[in-house]
Write a protein that holds these residues in place. Structure first.
Motif, PDB file in Angstrom:
ATOM      1  N   GLY A 169       1.186  -1.258   0.341  1.00 46.30           N
ATOM      2  CA  GLY A 169      -0.311  -0.262  -0.223  1.00 46.30           C
ATOM      3  C   GLY A 169       1.003   1.052   0.013  1.00 46.30           C
ATOM      4  O   GLY A 169       0.358   2.378   0.944  1.00 46.30           O
ATOM      5  N   ALA A 170       2.014   1.247  -0.634  1.00 44.38           N
ATOM      6  CA  ALA A 170       2.913   1.728  -0.990  1.00 44.38           C
ATOM      7  C   ALA A 170       3.039   2.761  -1.749  1.00 44.38           C
ATOM      8  O   ALA A 170       3.393   2.519  -2.725  1.00 44.38           O
ATOM      9  CB  ALA A 170       4.550   2.001  -0.166  1.00 44.38           C
ATOM     10  N   PRO A 171       2.080   3.861  -2.684  1.00 45.48           N
ATOM     11  CA  PRO A 171       2.171   4.070  -4.519  1.00 45.48           C
ATOM     12  C   PRO A 171       3.606   4.244  -4.387  1.00 45.48           C
ATOM     13  O   PRO A 171       4.378   4.531  -3.798  1.00 45.48           O
ATOM     14  CB  PRO A 171       1.707   5.692  -3.877  1.00 45.48           C
ATOM     15  N   HIS A 172       3.490   3.770  -5.284  1.00 42.69           N
ATOM     16  CA  HIS A 172       5.329   3.870  -6.545  1.00 42.69           C
ATOM     17  C   HIS A 172       5.086   4.562  -7.303  1.00 42.69           C
ATOM     18  O   HIS A 172       3.495   5.828  -7.922  1.00 42.69           O
ATOM     19  CB  HIS A 172       4.982   2.451  -7.244  1.00 42.69           C
ATOM     20  N   SER A 173       5.823   5.663  -8.115  1.00 47.72           N
ATOM     21  CA  SER A 173       5.587   6.912  -9.166  1.00 47.72           C
ATOM     22  C   SER A 173       7.172   6.063  -9.945  1.00 47.72           C
ATOM     23  O   SER A 173       8.215   6.649  -9.366  1.00 47.72           O
ATOM     24  CB  SER A 173       6.635   8.073  -8.401  1.00 47.72           C
ATOM     25  N   VAL A 174       6.600   5.985 -10.556  1.00 55.10           N
ATOM     26  CA  VAL A 174       7.627   4.817 -11.651  1.00 55.10           C
ATOM     27  C   VAL A 174       7.778   6.550 -12.420  1.00 55.10           C
ATOM     28  O   VAL A 174       6.841   7.146 -12.818  1.00 55.10           O
ATOM     29  CB  VAL A 174       6.739   3.797 -12.703  1.00 55.10           C
ATOM     30  N   TYR A 271      -1.023   4.258  -7.105  1.00 52.43           N
ATOM     31  CA  TYR A 271       0.499   4.776  -8.214  1.00 52.43           C
ATOM     32  C   TYR A 271       0.035   6.234  -8.200  1.00 52.43           C
ATOM     33  O   TYR A 271      -0.782   6.516  -8.639  1.00 52.43           O
ATOM     34  CB  TYR A 271       1.322   4.275  -8.744  1.00 52.43           C
ATOM     35  N   ILE A 272       1.236   7.129  -8.810  1.00 47.43           N
ATOM     36  CA  ILE A 272       1.317   7.982  -8.955  1.00 47.43           C
ATOM     37  C   ILE A 272       2.447   8.510 -10.540  1.00 47.43           C
ATOM     38  O   ILE A 272       3.088   7.939  -9.952  1.00 47.43           O
ATOM     39  CB  ILE A 272       1.952   9.071  -7.964  1.00 47.43           C
ATOM     40  N   LEU A 273       1.066   8.784 -11.531  1.00 49.09           N
ATOM     41  CA  LEU A 273       1.977   8.786 -12.393  1.00 49.09           C
ATOM     42  C   LEU A 273       2.478  10.156 -12.885  1.00 49.09           C
ATOM     43  O   LEU A 273       1.634  11.137 -13.021  1.00 49.09           O
ATOM     44  CB  LEU A 273       2.046   7.668 -13.587  1.00 49.09           C
ATOM     45  N   TYR A 274       3.278  10.271 -13.664  1.00 50.93           N
ATOM     46  CA  TYR A 274       3.462  12.357 -14.206  1.00 50.93           C
ATOM     47  C   TYR A 274       3.239  11.952 -15.201  1.00 50.93           C
ATOM     48  O   TYR A 274       4.146  11.667 -16.239  1.00 50.93           O
ATOM     49  CB  TYR A 274       4.680  12.708 -13.295  1.00 50.93           C
ATOM     50  N   THR A 275       2.652  13.296 -16.037  1.00 51.72           N
ATOM     51  CA  THR A 275       2.684  13.307 -17.168  1.00 51.72           C
ATOM     52  C   THR A 275       2.307  14.907 -17.621  1.00 51.72           C
ATOM     53  O   THR A 275       2.423  15.566 -16.370  1.00 51.72           O
ATOM     54  CB  THR A 275       1.119  13.114 -17.762  1.00 51.72           C
ATOM     55  N   SER A 276       2.633  15.129 -18.944  1.00 51.16           N
ATOM     56  CA  SER A 276       2.682  16.730 -19.037  1.00 51.16           C
ATOM     57  C   SER A 276       1.524  17.196 -19.508  1.00 51.16           C
ATOM     58  O   SER A 276       0.657  16.943 -19.506  1.00 51.16           O
ATOM     59  CB  SER A 276       3.837  16.685 -20.360  1.00 51.16           C
ATOM     60  N   GLY A 277       1.432  18.757 -18.441  1.00 49.61           N
ATOM     61  CA  GLY A 277       0.001  19.076 -18.915  1.00 49.61           C
ATOM     62  C   GLY A 277       0.463  20.110 -19.936  1.00 49.61           C
ATOM     63  O   GLY A 277       1.520  20.589 -20.792  1.00 49.61           O
ATOM     64  N   ILE A 285      -0.950  12.289 -11.532  1.00 52.64           N
ATOM     65  CA  ILE A 285      -1.940  11.829 -11.579  1.00 52.64           C
ATOM     66  C   ILE A 285      -2.015  10.764 -11.033  1.00 52.64           C
ATOM     67  O   ILE A 285      -1.266   9.111 -10.880  1.00 52.64           O
ATOM     68  CB  ILE A 285      -2.157  11.156 -13.119  1.00 52.64           C
ATOM     69  N   LEU A 286      -2.955  10.838  -9.789  1.00 49.29           N
ATOM     70  CA  LEU A 286      -3.326   9.592  -8.783  1.00 49.29           C
ATOM     71  C   LEU A 286      -4.555   9.056  -8.678  1.00 49.29           C
ATOM     72  O   LEU A 286      -5.649   9.207  -9.409  1.00 49.29           O
ATOM     73  CB  LEU A 286      -4.075  10.604  -7.282  1.00 49.29           C
ATOM     74  N   GLY A 324       2.481   1.060 -19.743  1.00 46.61           N
ATOM     75  CA  GLY A 324       3.682  -0.206 -19.665  1.00 46.61           C
ATOM     76  C   GLY A 324       2.779  -0.049 -17.584  1.00 46.61           C
ATOM     77  O   GLY A 324       2.591  -1.830 -17.455  1.00 46.61           O
ATOM     78  N   HIS A 325       1.866   0.143 -17.331  1.00 46.71           N
ATOM     79  CA  HIS A 325       1.303   0.061 -16.219  1.00 46.71           C
ATOM     80  C   HIS A 325       0.337  -0.808 -15.655  1.00 46.71           C
ATOM     81  O   HIS A 325       0.274  -1.567 -15.237  1.00 46.71           O
ATOM     82  CB  HIS A 325       1.444   1.996 -15.423  1.00 46.71           C
ATOM     83  N   SER A 326      -0.414  -0.196 -17.143  1.00 47.89           N
ATOM     84  CA  SER A 326      -1.854  -1.285 -17.077  1.00 47.89           C
ATOM     85  C   SER A 326      -1.781  -2.097 -17.618  1.00 47.89           C
ATOM     86  O   SER A 326      -2.287  -2.884 -17.612  1.00 47.89           O
ATOM     87  CB  SER A 326      -3.369   0.142 -17.777  1.00 47.89           C
ATOM     88  N   TYR A 327      -0.898  -2.555 -18.843  1.00 45.64           N
ATOM     89  CA  TYR A 327      -1.175  -3.408 -19.645  1.00 45.64           C
ATOM     90  C   TYR A 327       0.343  -3.980 -19.435  1.00 45.64           C
ATOM     91  O   TYR A 327       0.643  -4.796 -20.593  1.00 45.64           O
ATOM     92  CB  TYR A 327      -1.239  -2.945 -21.644  1.00 45.64           C
TER      93      TYR A 327
END
Ligand code: 6R9
Length: 667
Positions: A169-174, A271-277, A285-286, A324-327
């Motif tokens: 339950g420790a969110p990853h940030s790849v 998880y948190i995954l960073y994406t460009s805004g 993104i959580l 890669g995360h989802s698929y």
């Protein structure tokens, strides 16, 4: 098969090209044999339409819940909670339950290193590996709720670490291994990560490339990090900080292969995954647990027609991206799939490497990006022709619009004119596929992602938010919440509201332009904001502009995405140099060229090689409106060698002549 009528134009990748192609008349209905044994049937649409929330509950029941949910959805727009009150462990769902079901000997991952070394990991072994890694994280002080940054190449340890984090339950940030030290630093800092998991390096294009130096540079400025856990991959020399750095081999293998997993709330952060805004600062993104895993598993099963007993699935994405995360991780493993994971590039040691892998493992389902497909087209049909690709039965595409020409090539040359092609539209924010044909159900149409999946409600609206009729164009929106939707932007609820839920009343604004054709099928036309799509990677114009102006020689910069036949878009930068640099560049072409190369390298260092501009043009002025806004539209005209559009709103219409003169300084 019906191949006929209209043909794809050379400009099919551009929006203009796509508009012409809305009259695409080729259709590829599923063969009766395929349809007869397909996972998805037409009834899915009917069931979801009749009872949408009940439909999602049915999908959620495919997972193992330790405690059932009390309410399927709590919707306080724009904040959603799915499967409220339910508890589950995502890692147990992806690993342990398959072992307990007697599938421990099934291969989870056929891993292929770029140099040709391989590892075969069964579900039973994966379970042991994940438990050992979980125990190691605990030993390093990681607890439920702590954030873990992962900066790894495509090695099995990346998957194992993600699942160990999920288990705790420790969110990853790849963070994608191609990102710079600065990009890594800002992401570690934003999430206040406690642990960084990395490696000495990885293999790319036949060479070992180091990762640890970037971590050392980043972590020097991120006091939240207590330890750096280092996987040995290349055996290269690494700098070492005693007390902080720990070898994976020293702590993980000696751990117990047992770990009693706790059930986490359905809404516990995964998880948190960073994406460009559209601004320079990437958005964290959580994603949370129950709804996310439900939709990943459902879409992976239905969109790819997954038959877990017999299929060998391969997604070529990097684990650093949402695909890669989802698929690679969550969808396939939740479904007990057997998959190939490949470390390297498609052309190492030769241009047939991918097809060699398909042949070697008997890959049946392939999921890749249009930019890769177009690159393979460029390399020629004779490359894949040297390999046996007859095992393939479903082909998928993701990341950017796929032009009909590339779609048809993919189906014909890779799929033997036999396989359904599914063009899947989704985003980091949506967590899972939202718009796609269903193989076995949909008669596919080259270039169109077609319709929203059962359970998803998508639409195209005009400026005022009104739904456009068939044949019309506008903005893609999602009208109802969905289980794998982002919950917020990490630490910034207001930005979440502003970015996605403020453009239109009660609708999610995706940032993509879209059209409905006469059949009501959707055509995605690319971003409508200042986000570029380069080889399927999102990079904001502002991010690259900030990197450029951080260079001492640059006074001002404007960046546009120009249509590129291979990468979808290419980054073109217009820069105004500061005094002395400007004079030197103006006097001497060689000096001009040197500064251009220096700036390209600078951007690669600041953001990562994927953001390196294709061209840097040194100009004397930038076109601005009277209110001071840069008119990117005109710069795009220049970058794409078009005659200029309307210049009447320019504060000074003569600047475009000046820009024309600066065009000698390309790269
Ligand atoms: C999964 C992923 C999302 C953006 C999205 C859109 C573009 C993705 C597409 C597509 C047309 C498709 N995009 N799939 N455009 N057809 N099938 O790529 O996530 O990296 O967040 O990018 O990519 O512009 O808004 P992400």
């Amino acid at each position: 098969m019906t191949t006929g009528a209209s043909s794809a134009g050379a400009d099919a990748g551009t929006s203009a090209g796509l508009s012409n192609l809305l009259h695409e008349e080729r259709r590829f209905p599923p063969s009766p044999e395929f349809a007869a044994r397909a996972v998805a049937g037409p009834d899915l649409y009917e069931r979801a339409a009749a009872d949408r929330l009940g439909f999602w509950e049915e999908q959620a029941r495919a997972l193992r819940w330790e405690r059932p949910w009390e309410r399927v959805l709590d919707w306080q727009p724009p904040f959603a909670q799915w499967f409220v009150g339910g508890q589950l462990n995502v890692a147990v769902n992806c690993v342990d339950r398959h072992v307990e079901a007697g599938l421990g000997d099934r291969v989870a991952v056929h891993w292929e290193g770029e140099p040709g070394d391989t590892r075969t990991i069964t579900y039973a072994q994966l379970k042991d590996d994940v438990c050992r890694a979980t125990n190691a994280l605990l030993e390093l002080g990681v607890r439920k709720g702590d954030r873990v940054a992962i900066y790894l190449p495509m090695v099995p340890e990346a998957i194992v670490t993600m699942l160990a984090c999920a288990r705790l339950g420790a969110p990853h940030s790849v963070v994608f291994g191609g990102f710079s030290a600065e990009a890594l630093r800002s992401r570690i800092d934003d999430a206040q990560a406690k642990l960084v998991v990395t490696s000495d390096g990885g293999y790319r294009r036949g060479k070992a490339s180091a990762l640890k130096p970037a971590v050392d540079e980043a972590v020097a400025q991120t006091p939240s990090v207590e330890h750096v856990l280092v996987v040995r991959r290349t055996g290269g020399e690494v700098a070492w900080t005693e007390g902080r750095d720990v070898w994976w081999d020293d702590v993980v293998p000696r751990q117990s292969a047992e770990h009693a997993a706790e059930a986490h709330d359905s809404e516990h952060p995964l998880y948190i995954l960073y994406t460009s805004g559209t601004t320079g600062k990437p958005k964290g993104i959580l994603h949370t647990s129950g709804g996310y895993l439900t939709q990943c598993a459902y879409t992976h099963r239905n969109v790819f027609d997954l038959q877990p007993e017999t299929d060998v699935y391969w997604c070529t994405a990097d684990i650093g991206w949402v695909t890669g995360h989802s698929y690679i991780v969550y969808g396939p493993l939740a479904n007990g799939a057997t998959q190939v994971v490949y470390e390297g590039t498609p052309d190492t040691p030769h241009k047939g490497r991918w097809w060699e892998i398909v042949q070697k493992y008997g890959v049946t389902i392939l999921y890749t990006a249009p930019t890769a497909i177009r690159t393979c087209m460029k390399w020629g049909d004779d490359v894949p022709a040297q390999f046996d690709l007859s095992s393939l039965r479903v082909l998928g595409s993701v990341g950017e619009p796929i032009n009909p020409e590339a779609w048809v090539w993919y189906r014909r040359t890779i799929g033997g004119d036999r396989t359904p092609v599914v063009d899947t539209w989704w985003q980091t924010e949506t967590g899972a596929i939202m718009i796609s044909p269903l193989p076995g159900v949909t008669a596919t149409k080259p270039g169109s992602a077609q319709v929203a999946l059962p359970g998803v409600v998508a639409d195209v609206v005009d400026d005022t938010g009104a739904s456009v009729p068939d044949g019309g164009g506008g903005y893609l929106v999602l009208r109802e919440p969905w289980p794998s939707m982002l919950r917020t932007i990490w630490g910034d609820d207001q930005r979440y509201v502003d970015t996605y839920w403020s453009r239109f009343e009660a609708m999610y604004f995706a940032g993509d332009g879209a059209k409905k054709d006469e059949d009501g099928d959707l055509w995605l036309l690319g971003r409508v904001d200042d986000v570029m799509n380069v080889s399927g990677h999102r990079i904001s114009t502002t991010e690259v502009e900030s990197a450029l102006v951080s260079h001492p020689k640059v006074a001002e910069a404007a960046v546009v995405g120009a249509t590129d036949p291979t990468t979808g878009q290419g980054i073109v930068a217009f820069v105004i140099l500061r005094g002395a640099a400007a004079e030197a560049a103006a006097e001497d072409a060689e000096a001009g060229e040197a500064v251009v190369q220096e700036l390209r390298r600078h951007v690669a260092k600041e953001i990562g090689p994927i953001a390196k501009p294709r061209q840097v043009m040194v100009v004397a002025e930038l076109p601005k409106t009277r209110s001071g806004k840069i008119m990117r539209r005109l710069l795009r005209d220049v970058a794409e060698n078009r005659s200029l559009g309307d210049v009447t709103t320019l504060a000074d219409p003569t600047v475009m002549n000046l820009i024309g003169q600066g065009l000698g300084s390309g790269s």
